[in-house]
Design an enzyme around this catalytic site. Structure first.
Site, PDB file in Angstrom:
ATOM      1  N   THR A  13       0.804  -1.334  -0.036  1.00 57.07           N
ATOM      2  CA  THR A  13      -0.179   0.005  -0.166  1.00 57.07           C
ATOM      3  C   THR A  13       0.929   1.020   0.089  1.00 57.07           C
ATOM      4  OG1 THR A  13      -1.863  -1.115   1.278  1.00 57.07           O
ATOM      5  CG2 THR A  13      -1.673   1.440   1.493  1.00 57.07           C
ATOM      6  N   ASP A  58       2.034  -7.109  -4.304  1.00 50.52           N
ATOM      7  CA  ASP A  58       1.084  -6.844  -3.335  1.00 50.52           C
ATOM      8  C   ASP A  58       1.361  -8.205  -2.399  1.00 50.52           C
ATOM      9  OD1 ASP A  58      -1.300  -7.620  -1.810  1.00 50.52           O
ATOM     10  OD2 ASP A  58      -2.359  -6.090  -3.039  1.00 50.52           O
ATOM     11  N   SER A  59       1.571  -7.806  -1.138  1.00 45.60           N
ATOM     12  CA  SER A  59       2.113  -8.842  -0.142  1.00 45.60           C
ATOM     13  C   SER A  59       1.330  -9.925   0.163  1.00 45.60           C
ATOM     14  CB  SER A  59       2.539  -8.095   1.151  1.00 45.60           C
ATOM     15  OG  SER A  59       1.536  -8.042   2.062  1.00 45.60           O
ATOM     16  N   THR A  90       1.276  -4.625   4.257  1.00 46.97           N
ATOM     17  CA  THR A  90       0.836  -5.112   5.670  1.00 46.97           C
ATOM     18  C   THR A  90       0.349  -6.264   5.691  1.00 46.97           C
ATOM     19  OG1 THR A  90      -1.147  -4.038   5.423  1.00 46.97           O
ATOM     20  CG2 THR A  90       0.395  -2.445   6.432  1.00 46.97           C
ATOM     21  N   ASP A  91      -0.187  -6.814   4.715  1.00 49.50           N
ATOM     22  CA  ASP A  91      -0.809  -8.343   4.719  1.00 49.50           C
ATOM     23  C   ASP A  91      -0.072  -9.253   5.330  1.00 49.50           C
ATOM     24  OD1 ASP A  91      -3.242  -7.511   4.094  1.00 49.50           O
ATOM     25  OD2 ASP A  91      -3.018  -7.688   1.645  1.00 49.50           O
ATOM     26  N   ARG A 240      -3.748 -24.883  14.998  1.00 49.59           N
ATOM     27  CA  ARG A 240      -4.227 -23.753  15.638  1.00 49.59           C
ATOM     28  C   ARG A 240      -5.130 -24.437  16.441  1.00 49.59           C
ATOM     29  NH1 ARG A 240      -2.561 -18.998  15.715  1.00 49.59           N
ATOM     30  NH2 ARG A 240      -4.132 -17.788  14.294  1.00 49.59           N
ATOM     31  N   GLN A 273      -4.946 -20.452  18.712  1.00 51.92           N
ATOM     32  CA  GLN A 273      -5.825 -19.359  17.923  1.00 51.92           C
ATOM     33  C   GLN A 273      -5.910 -18.033  18.648  1.00 51.92           C
ATOM     34  OE1 GLN A 273      -9.816 -21.003  17.245  1.00 51.92           O
ATOM     35  NE2 GLN A 273      -8.871 -23.196  16.428  1.00 51.92           N
ATOM     36  N   CYS A 274      -5.711 -18.186  19.980  1.00 59.60           N
ATOM     37  CA  CYS A 274      -5.581 -16.863  20.725  1.00 59.60           C
ATOM     38  C   CYS A 274      -4.751 -16.041  20.445  1.00 59.60           C
ATOM     39  CB  CYS A 274      -5.739 -17.032  22.299  1.00 59.60           C
ATOM     40  SG  CYS A 274      -7.056 -18.078  22.692  1.00 59.60           S
TER      41      CYS A 274
HETATM   42  N1  ASP Z   1      -2.625  -5.668   0.121  1.00 60.07           N
HETATM   43  C1  ASP Z   1      -1.516  -4.948   0.467  1.00 60.07           C
HETATM   44  C2  ASP Z   1      -0.256  -5.654   0.847  1.00 60.07           C
HETATM   45  O1  ASP Z   1      -0.344  -6.410   1.669  1.00 60.07           O
HETATM   46  C3  ASP Z   1      -2.152  -4.268   1.911  1.00 60.07           C
HETATM   47  C4  ASP Z   1      -1.252  -3.361   2.542  1.00 60.07           C
HETATM   48  O2  ASP Z   1      -0.202  -3.124   2.129  1.00 60.07           O
HETATM   49  O3  ASP Z   1      -1.590  -2.822   3.443  1.00 60.07           O
HETATM   50  O4  ASP Z   1       0.539  -5.651  -0.104  1.00 60.07           O
END
Ligand code: ASP
Length: 337
Positions: A13, A58-59, A90-91, A240, A273-274
């Site tokens: 992102t 895209d991650s 972030t993913d 899990r 899972q927690c």
């Molecule tokens: N789909 C994006 C990624 O992980 C989401 C992000 O970066 O926040 O590349």
């Protein structure tokens, strides 16, 4: 001597632009970063060079071979820079930060992952602040490890998880204190930092399908374990479990399938899972069977750390007994004892 940082843009992102199909990574992010930072010119801001993965990802599309690619850049450029920043989606950032902590053991420079929830290209964004603070942190030579910096938090990479899909404070470290917090002041908890050690970089080729994750849920069908573990590529399965490591021991089909797969050499790891958890296998009668089967404890490790540690050990060691043994030890601060 001036401090120099290498910034690696992998995609995600932070450097995305709007398109007809939603946000997408576009090459050439460096010029936007430099133009935005031109307004923040300050003596404290270090010089940096920038590299981009080609193609950007895209991650959500991350696969294990991307770890080898990212680590390879850092290893090749290690002597040329004082610190490294990995701009990542972030993913799966917590997976990549975990894996790089295992590949790059004994760091003597910071390797800091960051990204954002809103692209730098947007008027209102969290990208610029994450970028500037990460640039400053990457000059701190008391940081000898792989971290995530995001929204005021400096976290150990292999202790981090993405906990919010839309909140700007997307990452947390559920079972370990933050390494630092950034508010009015930058407060670093250097007593928690990993000590500097001899570099021990091992950048293996990963086998894509070697580690599988299976959530336990009410009424789980034991055939799923049979199916997953009968794939010859599958070497380890992360269960899990509930709470402190519990699972339905009265589900005979499940227990039989676990026993059979374990006897065939599949490694099972118990991971809760927690989000905030530690495994105590055998605290309840329903989990004591796992000790008999030889399921190993994921202790207080995040799912991401368990997954990456298994991949790393499977790619670098051959004996199942040694893999299990090493899994219980801390390689890069991912586990406390
Ligand atoms: N789909 C994006 C990624 O992980 C989401 C992000 O970066 O926040 O590349």
């Amino acid at each position: 001597m001036t401090t120099k940082i290498l910034m690696i843009y992998t995609g995600g992102t932070i450097g995305m632009e709007s398109s007809a199909n939603g946000y997408t990574s576009v090459p050439g992010f460096e010029s936007l970063i430099r133009s935005r930072l031109a307004h923040s010119h300050h003596a404290l801001l270090p010089e940096f060079d920038m590299l981009e993965l080609n193609p950007l990802i895209d991650s959500a599309n991350l696969i294990p071979s991307h770890w080898t690619e990212m680590a390879d850049i850092i290893i090749r450029k290690y002597e040329d820079y004082d610190g490294f920043i990995v701009l990542h989606g972030t993913d799966t950032m917590a997976y990549s930060a975990s894996m790089l902590s295992f590949i790059l053991q004994g760091l003597s420079k910071p390797v800091i992952f960051t990204g954002s929830q809103i692209p730098l290209s947007q008027l209102r964004n969290d990208a610029l602040d994450n970028l500037i603070t990460t640039l400053l942190l990457a000059t701190d030579n008391s940081i000898n490890e792989v971290c995530i910096y995001f929204s005021g938090r400096l976290l150990r990479g292999n202790r981090s998880s993405k906990v919010k899909a839309t909140g700007l404070d997307a990452f947390n470290s559920p079972n370990f204190p933050w390494l630092g917090q950034v508010g009015l002041n930058v407060e670093l908890h250097s007593n928690l930092f990993l000590p500097q050690k001899q570099p021990r970089f091992l950048n293996p080729e990963f086998k894509k399908n070697a580690v599988v994750i299976l959530p336990i849920y009410p009424g789980i069908n034991g055939k799923h374990v049979e199916l997953l573990s009968s794939d010859p590529d599958c070497k380890a399965i992360i269960l899990r479990s509930y709470g402190v490591g519990n699972l339905p021991d009265q589900n005979q089909e499940l227990i039989d399938a676990l026993k059979a797969a374990a006897q065939r050499g599949v490694i099972f790891v118990n991971n809760s899972q927690c989000l905030q958890a530690e495994i105590f296998q055998g605290q309840y009668a329903c989990s004591s069977i796992l000790n008999e089967i030889g399921v190993i404890s994921g202790a207080e490790m995040t799912l991401e750390a368990c997954f990456c540690k298994l991949h790393f050990l499977l790619a670098t060691l051959t004996s199942t007994a040694i893999i299990k043994n090493n899994f219980a030890k801390s390689l890069a601060g991912e586990i406390s004892r």
